[in-house]
Design a protein around this motif. Structure first.
Motif, PDB file in Angstrom:
ATOM      1  N   ALA A 180       0.869  -1.172   0.000  1.00 47.27           N
ATOM      2  CA  ALA A 180       0.000   0.000   0.000  1.00 47.27           C
ATOM      3  C   ALA A 180       0.906   1.221   0.000  1.00 47.27           C
ATOM      4  N   VAL A 238      -2.884   0.298  -3.837  1.00 42.53           N
ATOM      5  CA  VAL A 238      -2.610  -1.004  -3.238  1.00 42.53           C
ATOM      6  C   VAL A 238      -2.306  -1.982  -4.372  1.00 42.53           C
ATOM      7  N   TRP A 278     -10.259   2.436   0.504  1.00 46.09           N
ATOM      8  CA  TRP A 278      -8.821   2.234   0.759  1.00 46.09           C
ATOM      9  C   TRP A 278      -8.592   1.616   2.126  1.00 46.09           C
ATOM     10  N   VAL A 329      -6.800  -2.050   3.012  1.00 48.48           N
ATOM     11  CA  VAL A 329      -5.634  -2.206   3.893  1.00 48.48           C
ATOM     12  C   VAL A 329      -5.958  -3.142   5.039  1.00 48.48           C
TER      13      VAL A 329
END
Length: 253
Positions: free
Chosen positions: A199, A204, A224, A228
């Motif tokens: 990331a 990513v 996002w 993650v």
């Protein structure tokens, strides 16, 4: 190589993989301006090489594997005569009387013990060449990083002689949000099984030894943050990821 050595190496490989999964490489604290301690706690937050490898060396010594910290540097070029000394530190462990590179702080590095012998080592289908050369009367080792795994650097070099004081001094520079060259870099990286997940900012990327499996640049925080957390579960709090996203957008403005 004796069966005892094979068994010990295999055991330490399991330890390194588990450690890497629990403590991925991350500049998040530095990016958020947090105070990062250069300590030797046995359960560090995700962090950079100076915290991860220092803690891992302490962990190995705690479980009876003699280990030392070594001054090192990462390189963005191919010249072994010009190492960026002090940009990294690494760990050497003694397995059955033989030194092994045991680095859990490279992010894209091999999570397996590598004996200090020249040659090519395979990890998850990627080749990591290990060579050596002399510099100022000391032996230095150079671990090549496959280009597919990192755009930032090509190799990591380290001195065979331990140097805790210099390594500690450089750690202070890199861990301080005021002086760290990583203060504006948002990077989280680690191996998830045989895949390397990176990331970098809002993007990513997931890569195997065969190809890039996925690369997504996110436009919204929630998507996002979910990506993650899906790849690195139970590792980062919602609040700190949200704060990181907000600062990232400020830098991009």
């Amino acid at each position: 190589m004796t069966q005892e050595t094979v068994t010990e190496t295999a055991r330490l490989t399991e330890v390194m993989r588990a450690w890497g999964a629990a403590h991925p490489y991350s500049t998040l604290d530095i990016f958020l301006g947090a105070s990062v301690e250069h300590g030797d706690g046995l359960s560090p937050r995700p962090g950079v090489c100076f915290t991860l490898n220092t803690a891992f060396a302490s962990h190995l010594n705690e479980i009876g594997v003699p280990s030392t910290v070594h001054l090192a540097g990462v390189q963005d070029h191919d010249s072994p005569e010009a190492a960026d000394v002090g940009s990294h530190l690494t760990v050497i462990a003694q397995l059955d009387g033989q030194p092994h590179l045991t680095d859990v702080g490279l992010g894209c590095g091999p999570l397996t013990p590598i004996p200090l012998q020249q040659g090519i080592r395979d990890f998850n289908g990627f080749d990591f060449p290990l060579t050596t050369h002399e510099c100022d009367g000391q032996r230095w080792w150079r671990l090549g990083i496959p280009p597919a795994l990192s755009r930032a650097f090509r190799a990591m070099e380290f001195c065979e002689v331990p140097d805790d004081p210099r390594a500690g001094a450089r750690a202070g520079h890199f861990l301080s949000p005021a002086t760290s060259p990583l203060r504006d870099v948002l990077l989280i990286q680690g191996w998830v099984g045989e895949r390397l997940v990176t990331a970098y900012g809002a993007t990513v990327t997931v890569r195997s030894n065969e190809a890039v499996l996925a690369r997504t640049t996110f436009e919204h925080e929630s998507a996002w943050r979910t990506a993650v957390q899906d790849w690195f579960p139970d590792t980062f709090a919602n609040a700190e990821l949200s704060a990181a996203w907000a600062r990232l957008q400020g830098l991009r403005a």
